[in-house]
Design an enzyme around this catalytic site. Structure first.
Site, PDB file in Angstrom:
ATOM      1  N   ASP A   1     -10.452   3.522   1.472  1.00  0.00           N
ATOM      2  CA  ASP A   1     -10.737   3.158   2.864  1.00  0.00           C
ATOM      3  C   ASP A   1     -11.473   4.283   3.589  1.00  0.00           C
ATOM      4  OD1 ASP A   1      -9.607   0.637   2.766  1.00  0.00           O
ATOM      5  OD2 ASP A   1      -7.610   1.352   3.323  1.00  0.00           O
TER       6      ASP A   1
ATOM      7  N   LYS B   1       0.805  -1.235   0.000  1.00  0.00           N
ATOM      8  CA  LYS B   1       0.000   0.000   0.000  1.00  0.00           C
ATOM      9  C   LYS B   1       0.837   1.284   0.000  1.00  0.00           C
ATOM     10  CE  LYS B   1      -4.311  -1.382   2.242  1.00  0.00           C
ATOM     11  NZ  LYS B   1      -5.305  -0.959   3.243  1.00  0.00           N
TER      12      LYS B   1
END
Ligand code: ATR
Length: 270
Positions: free
Chosen positions: A101, A65
């Site tokens: 997210d 990520k």
């Protein structure tokens, strides 16, 4: 056919293929979503191979990520603020990064408790890792007036406070005594997850009007969620964040914003 995937290492535990494949079928769309395991040292080379093979985009999970960030041609404001990319779109051979997210966290709460007022008071965030950054970005965007971060390693919380307005730092060891006057309490640590240590916290000082959210979803009813139930608080479990963060990614690739339904929830909890 539109090809997509989730990339990570390891990847077998990922629930993303189930989620996206469910939506492809539900909306009768032609497309594919695979799980592709890429060791960290091969990320750049493998990414290029996938671009050359015509993939329209990917979800990106642990441990890529942060690394993927530098491999993107462009990264949007949300991903920059969070410091991590979890979704990429490929256009004309170029890679565009975002972070869904933040959307997942906010939409889960809005979906489960539609009349919840983010602006009504202070939010308390347990943890200061990657997940906390996404949550805090969402809280700031929703107009939360004050965010109190409690983290075992105080320096990490201090670093976070430099990047977000309205963030104050409290004492992890006194966490049970910091809960009065909170409008919401969110656990962003892995504490309470099966296989992890317990999250030890006494929420009896938390006002009954507060909303409790745990981003841990295995088990679904963590000790924190059970304590909220006992205390009479409204609560939101963690599974919805996983499902809702997938929606804008699906829309980017397949041009349809999918909905979260009970059947999907049951499927991923199985
Ligand atoms: P993620 O991306 O899932 O947030 P992370 O960046 O490794 O993962 O962050 C993990 C968070 O859980 C951190 O806030 C961490 O606290 P530290 O900053 O002190 O490491 C917290 N955490 C993990 N294990 C913990 C434990 N046993 N007690 C207290 N906090 C813990």
């Amino acid at each position: 056919m539109i090809k997509t995937a989730v990339i990570g290492y390891p990847i077998h535990h990922s629930k993303s293929p189930q989620i996206h494949t469910y939506w492809l079928k539900k909306y009768n769309l032609e497309g594919s979503y695979e799980a592709i395991e890429i060791p960290p040292e091969n990320l750049q080379e493998k990414l290029q191979q996938l671009i050359d093979a015509g993939y329209a985009g990917f979800n990106v999970t642990v441990p890529h990520k942060e690394t993927i960030f530098d491999l993107c041609h462009e990264v949007d404001e949300t991903a920059k603020k969070v410091g991590a990319v979890n979704t990429v779109q490929v256009r004309d051979g170029k890679v565009y990064g975002t972070n869904t997210d933040v959307y997942g966290f906010v939409q889960n709460i809005k979906h489960e408790v539609p009349d919840f007022d983010f602006t009504a008071g202070k939010a308390i965030v347990l943890g200061a890792g990657g997940a906390a950054r996404g949550v805090i970005k969402g809280l700031v965007d929703e107009g939360v007036p004050e965010i109190l971060v409690l983290n075992r390693t105080k320096e990490k919380a201090e670093k976070l406070a430099l990047d977000f307005k309205n963030v104050k730092i409290g004492d992890w060891d006194n966490r049970s005594d910091s809960l009065s006057e909170a409008n919401m309490l969110i656990n962003t640590t892995a504490l309470g997850m099966s296989g992890s240590p317990a999250l030890e916290i006494d929420i009896s000082q938390l006002p009954q009007s507060s909303l409790v959210n745990d981003i841990v979803y295995a088990p679904l009813h963590t000790d924190l969620i059970q304590a909220a139930q006992k205390n009479g608080n409204r609560y939101v479990t963690g599974i919805g964040m996983l499902l809702h963060q997938a929606r804008p990614a699906f829309e980017l690739w397949f041009h349809k914003l999918p909905q979260v339904d009970e059947q999907l929830q049951e499927l991923v909890l199985r």
